[in-house]
Motif scaffolding. Sequence first.
Motif, PDB file in Angstrom:
ATOM      1  N   UNK A 206      11.508  29.017  20.713  1.00 27.18           N
ATOM      2  CA  UNK A 206      10.357  28.630  21.331  1.00 27.18           C
ATOM      3  C   UNK A 206       9.667  29.924  21.726  1.00 27.18           C
ATOM      4  N   UNK A 207       8.186  29.735  21.345  1.00 27.95           N
ATOM      5  CA  UNK A 207       7.151  30.672  21.352  1.00 27.95           C
ATOM      6  C   UNK A 207       6.719  30.936  22.890  1.00 27.95           C
ATOM      7  N   UNK A 208       6.323  32.147  23.301  1.00 34.72           N
ATOM      8  CA  UNK A 208       5.870  32.324  24.584  1.00 34.72           C
ATOM      9  C   UNK A 208       4.396  31.971  24.950  1.00 34.72           C
ATOM     10  N   UNK A 209       3.913  31.534  26.044  1.00 32.03           N
ATOM     11  CA  UNK A 209       2.416  30.882  26.243  1.00 32.03           C
ATOM     12  C   UNK A 209       1.623  31.839  26.003  1.00 32.03           C
ATOM     13  N   UNK A 213       5.608  36.685  21.872  1.00 30.64           N
ATOM     14  CA  UNK A 213       7.129  36.807  21.465  1.00 30.64           C
ATOM     15  C   UNK A 213       7.614  35.389  21.095  1.00 30.64           C
ATOM     16  N   UNK A 214       8.824  35.396  20.600  1.00 30.56           N
ATOM     17  CA  UNK A 214       9.299  34.153  20.164  1.00 30.56           C
ATOM     18  C   UNK A 214      10.751  34.184  20.673  1.00 30.56           C
ATOM     19  N   UNK A 215      11.369  33.181  21.202  1.00 27.53           N
ATOM     20  CA  UNK A 215      12.776  33.340  21.577  1.00 27.53           C
ATOM     21  C   UNK A 215      13.815  32.431  20.647  1.00 27.53           C
ATOM     22  N   UNK A 216      14.723  32.959  20.265  1.00 24.73           N
ATOM     23  CA  UNK A 216      15.869  32.179  19.366  1.00 24.73           C
ATOM     24  C   UNK A 216      17.245  32.228  19.701  1.00 24.73           C
ATOM     25  N   UNK A 217      17.903  30.981  19.996  1.00 20.64           N
ATOM     26  CA  UNK A 217      19.127  31.164  20.314  1.00 20.64           C
ATOM     27  C   UNK A 217      20.271  31.032  19.313  1.00 20.64           C
ATOM     28  N   UNK A 257       4.303  26.065  32.567  1.00 24.51           N
ATOM     29  CA  UNK A 257       4.007  27.165  33.527  1.00 24.51           C
ATOM     30  C   UNK A 257       4.407  28.242  32.609  1.00 24.51           C
ATOM     31  N   UNK A 258       4.780  28.050  31.226  1.00 26.60           N
ATOM     32  CA  UNK A 258       5.260  29.315  30.614  1.00 26.60           C
ATOM     33  C   UNK A 258       6.816  29.594  30.861  1.00 26.60           C
ATOM     34  N   UNK A 259       7.621  28.787  31.600  1.00 25.85           N
ATOM     35  CA  UNK A 259       8.905  29.016  31.595  1.00 25.85           C
ATOM     36  C   UNK A 259       9.463  28.166  30.453  1.00 25.85           C
ATOM     37  N   UNK A 260      11.134  28.501  30.416  1.00 25.73           N
ATOM     38  CA  UNK A 260      11.748  27.964  29.291  1.00 25.73           C
ATOM     39  C   UNK A 260      12.902  27.119  29.996  1.00 25.73           C
TER      40      UNK A 260
END
Length: 331
Positions: A206-209, A213-217, A257-260
């Motif tokens: 998922x990319x940030x709002x 940055x981008x998150x990867x699990x 809201x830009x949360x994950x």
Amino acid sequence: MFQPCSPISIPTATTSTEKRMQSRLQLPSPLTGPESLAFDSSGAGPYTGVSDGRIFKYVGAESGGFVEFAYTTPNRNKTICDGIADFSTVQATCGRPLGIGFSKQTGELYIADAYHGLVKVPPNGGPAIQLVQAVQGHHFQFLDALDVDPTTGIVYFTEASSRFQFKDVETLLTSGDNSGSLLSYDPRTRETRVLMRGLAVAAGVAVSRDSSFVLVSEYMASRIQRFWLRGPRENRSEIFMQFVVGSRPDNIKRNSAGEFWISVNTPLGPPSPPRTPYLPLGVRVNEGALTLQVVTLAQVYGNEPASEVQEVNGALYTGSLFATYASNLSR
């Protein structure tokens, strides 16, 4: 600057239970595996990929539930592919769409197909257009997760493993494999970049709002990493969240809201082949990795793992690789 904290122990079902009304969005029989969900720019959906290689759109129970929208192989043989009982024998031919997401700019649906690589579908559906099947001489083995930046249109996607295919997932999860990758595709330049390598089953993205940055699990490493796209740490990564050993973070979805929302499956006891029982959870965190909310999904999936949780207009939509339905949890 965010500093990684100690491993996070997700609350138990007793402390994380939140009562919501559940509606099951049933797939046509015998289809299974709504692993990821997407909504188009008008809010219609959810759309989801299923076990026989097709994408379905939910049009409401009164209009027939899920209806066919698209498919990931351009020359699909409906006799071979559509709705057969044993999908494992034909998925390499018929496709297996996993991560999906719409482009806000074009209305096209981007799909990470486990066997056919990165593809896209026109706004009105139909056969997919092949985009990327290999990078730097490497032919993709197992694409998994996907997110489209709503501002830039850049597609972020993962290869869960470069050694194992989707059909070998049970072997992959006991192999200690760390050949997964995080990648990006720019539709304007058609450039594909490898952002991170060496990931232990790259299962969610998922990319940030603000596109910084981008998150990867990492499913088998029980953690989520953050890769910086710009700023003082551009092109560098750090641990965003570390869960207790054995917890399995899967798909990640950004809310308005830009949360994950992170789908996290915590084991109920020691490993128990062929399928360990899990407590499936939806975990909402902010950009600083602070846990804001935990919702148990045991009412939806029992002890089976959930693959995705996403928030749309206050409702939580969930998916699972093992289910015959998606779910809508409303307050």
